[in-house]
Scaffold this motif. Structure first.
Motif, PDB file in Angstrom:
ATOM      1  N   GLU A   1       0.848  -1.219  -0.134  1.00  0.00           N
ATOM      2  CA  GLU A   1      -0.095  -0.133   0.123  1.00  0.00           C
ATOM      3  C   GLU A   1       0.746   1.353   0.181  1.00  0.00           C
ATOM      4  OE1 GLU A   1      -2.836   0.167  -0.343  1.00  0.00           O
ATOM      5  OE2 GLU A   1      -4.009  -1.611   0.146  1.00  0.00           O
ATOM      6  N   ASN A   2       0.580   2.270  -1.023  1.00  0.00           N
ATOM      7  CA  ASN A   2       1.250   3.583  -0.794  1.00  0.00           C
ATOM      8  C   ASN A   2       0.797   4.255   0.116  1.00  0.00           C
ATOM      9  OD1 ASN A   2       2.534   2.565  -3.247  1.00  0.00           O
ATOM     10  ND2 ASN A   2       1.118   3.772  -4.483  1.00  0.00           N
ATOM     11  N   ILE A   3       1.797   4.765   1.058  1.00  0.00           N
ATOM     12  CA  ILE A   3       1.123   5.735   2.450  1.00  0.00           C
ATOM     13  C   ILE A   3       1.960   6.939   2.023  1.00  0.00           C
ATOM     14  CG2 ILE A   3       1.020   6.096   4.939  1.00  0.00           C
ATOM     15  CD1 ILE A   3       1.219   3.166   5.111  1.00  0.00           C
ATOM     16  N   TYR A   4       1.348   8.158   1.665  1.00  0.00           N
ATOM     17  CA  TYR A   4       2.017   9.401   1.536  1.00  0.00           C
ATOM     18  C   TYR A   4       2.373  10.096   3.010  1.00  0.00           C
ATOM     19  CZ  TYR A   4       0.751   8.583  -3.264  1.00  0.00           C
ATOM     20  OH  TYR A   4       0.924   7.953  -4.317  1.00  0.00           O
ATOM     21  N   CYS A   5       3.448  10.485   3.207  1.00  0.00           N
ATOM     22  CA  CYS A   5       3.916  11.083   4.524  1.00  0.00           C
ATOM     23  C   CYS A   5       3.380  12.195   4.900  1.00  0.00           C
ATOM     24  CB  CYS A   5       5.465  11.110   4.664  1.00  0.00           C
ATOM     25  SG  CYS A   5       6.160   9.468   4.487  1.00  0.00           S
TER      26      CYS A   5
END
Length: 549
Positions: free
Chosen positions: A453-457
């Protein structure tokens, strides 16, 4: 894959389905239709072959033939009451209704807006507000969330029985290649949602590019075995794919749904990843294709060992996000002796993979992201705009008919993403070696890939900053044996504990975006010369910070 490869030249020769032309510097498939629905209609020919296996329907398992899927699509289309170019949001977990809804929107010339079904009510409201759809197609659970988030527009729960209104014929018009076809969301560096607009041409080019890669692999295998391609093709087992990726991801939409649909494959839906169930389904449905991440492969390997399962039906395994550990690679080979492994690199804005490596190509450079695909131009640029040579690191810049048209209603963001000469800035830092392999070394977008999963900081930090007790915060990824990367946070705060912070994020964003660990700093967070929080320094301090909490 070189353009002078004799097999490539034969497969893409004039008059073939994959004939390639060039216009305005972009290569494209000459014989491709201009409208995605035309391509979809070609799948009607598969008739009574199984199209979808949904193991979690209202009455248990559902097995739908291509004929049944198209009939359902036509019934649903009669209820949509939309015109050409109208945006229609789809908000459901992976299920047969999602796929039928997408096909119905395409039939009527609508633009499918794919909402993250795992999002919170607030996240869904932000996406809907961004694109103002004429209609939302949802399942029962997401319908409640959308209303809770404040959406009061037209909404249809497609899990409810449909009255038969006949067949909505549409307006009979055919979309132009550059017309919008779908909008997929990406948070980007600002932490705010942005809708990437994919045209009919970009999606079709990506789908046909996948078919071209498959055709090349088949021709190369036939040459290796010394037999005609037709003979080898007749011996290949029927395609059956286990759909793991969410359908609102470009990987789920493209390689998980539309690509097998166009090839007459069987799509077996998993509601959520469960290794025990996956092993049983692979064995029972004789799954031949699996696209996943190393985390899931480890789960599958361990469960298959326990159950002495037969996974020999698997012929293709695609894995992205991080390199496969050597020990995992060996275990997969033992369980799936006939499988061909591969990797790829792409993003929402590129309509899917722009680089791939399969079989021997993959094994020759296992840590790479693959080689650039035939219809893609790629260069590596330094910060001053000059082009890097082999093995020199810079930002990856691409140009292709697969590239998005831009971000919906975000001209400034679109302008920042494209160069003056029309190339897309990926935001990824990497290099290309002498053999043409692409290697990703960093992500300029400050994104963490955790369990696929892509998690954007920036998005998580924005939510953390809304806690009144937090003075400043930073999030980043740390290595994790199971997830690849785990999101962690460092905060300067008073009167909070780790659990309260994790819960705060989990209640406002999708739960997988919450940090798995939180460390507290009594001092201001370190900053660099630009007075930005220095995450390099924080990563170095992480073991000490984590040990003190």
């Amino acid at each position: 894959m070189s353009k002078i490869d004799p097999i490539f030249a034969a497969v893409t020769a004039p008059g073939t389905p994959f004939e390639i032309g060039e216009q305005e510097g972009l290569r494209f498939f000459v014989n491709a239709p201009s409208d995605l629905n035309q391509l979809i209609e070609s799948a009607r020919r598969f008739g009574e072959q199984t199209c979808i296996v949904d193991r979690d329907g209202p009455e248990g398992e559902r097995r739908l033939s291509y004929t049944e899927v198209f009939a359902w699509r036509d019934r649903l289309a009669a209820h949509l009451e939309i015109g050409r170019g109208d945006r229609v949001a789809i908000c459901m977990r992976n299920r047969a209704e999602w796929m039928v809804a997408f096909l119905a929107v395409m039939k009527l010339g609508g633009v499918a807006v794919l909402l993250n079904s795992r999002g919170s009510a607030a996240e869904l409201a932000a996406m809907v507000e961004e694109v103002t759809p004429a209609l939302v197609l949802a399942d029962a659970d997401r319908a409640v969330l959308l209303r809770d988030g404040g959406y009061d527009g037209r909404l249809l729960d497609v899990t409810q029985p449909l009255e038969d209104r006949g067949d909505a014929a549409g307006d009979g018009l055919i979309a132009k290649p550059g017309d919008p076809c779908a909008i997929l969301f990406t948070s980007g560096t600002t932490g705010r949602v942005k809708g990437a607009v994919l045209s009919h041409r970009s999606l079709i080019t990506g789908l046909l590019g996948t078919q071209l890669t498959g055709s090349m692999v088949l021709h190369n295998m036939a040459r290796e075995y010394g037999m005609p391609v037709e003979t080898l093709a007749a011996q290949v087992p029927p395609q059956a794919i286990l759909l793991v990726y969410p359908l609102f991801h470009i990987s789920g939409l493209g390689s998980g749904f539309l690509a097998p649909l166009l090839s007459g494959g069987k799509i077996v839906i998993m509601r959520r990843w469960d290794a025990e169930e996956a092993v049983r389904v692979i064995e029972r449905e004789e799954v031949t294709q699996l696209s996943t991440v190393p985390t899931m492969l480890w789960d599958m390997v361990n469960r298959a060992r326990l159950e002495d399962a037969d996974l020999s039906s698997i012929r293709n395994i695609g894995s992205g996000g991080q390199a496969l550990p050597l020990n995992l690679l060996e275990e997969v080979r033992k369980l799936c002796p006939h499988s061909m492994l591969g990797t790829g690199y792409g993003m929402t804005e590129t309509s899917g993979a722009i680089a791939q490596a399969v079989g021997a190509d993959f094994l020759a450079a296992r840590t790479s992201a693959g080689r650039v695909l035939p219809l893609v131009d790629l260069r590596i640029e330094r910060e001053d705009g000059t082009v890097c040579g082999p093995n020199q690191t810079g930002e990856i810049i691409v140009r292709s008919a697969m590239i998005m048209s831009g971000y919906w209603n975000r001209p400034e963001d679109t302008a920042k993403t494209f160069t003056a000469d029309g190339w897309l800035r990926t935001g990824d830092i990497g290099y290309q070696d002498e053999d043409g392999y692409i290697f990703i070394v960093d992500r300029a977008k400050d994104m963490v890939i955790s369990g696929g999963e892509n998690i954007y900081c920036a998005e998580v930090e924005r939510v953390l900053s809304e806690m009144p007790q937090i003075t400043e915060c930073a999030t980043f990824g740390v290595a994790d044996d199971r997830l690849g990367e785990a999101l962690v946070a460092v905060v300067q705060a008073k009167g909070l504990d780790e659990r309260s912070i994790i819960n705060w994020v989990g209640e406002r964003l999708a739960p997988y975006k919450a940090p798995v660990r939180v460390a507290f700093s009594s001092e201001p967070l370190p900053r660099n010369q630009s007075e930005k929080i220095d995450k390099i320094a924080l990563r170095a301090l992480w073991p000490q910070l984590a040990a003190n909490n």
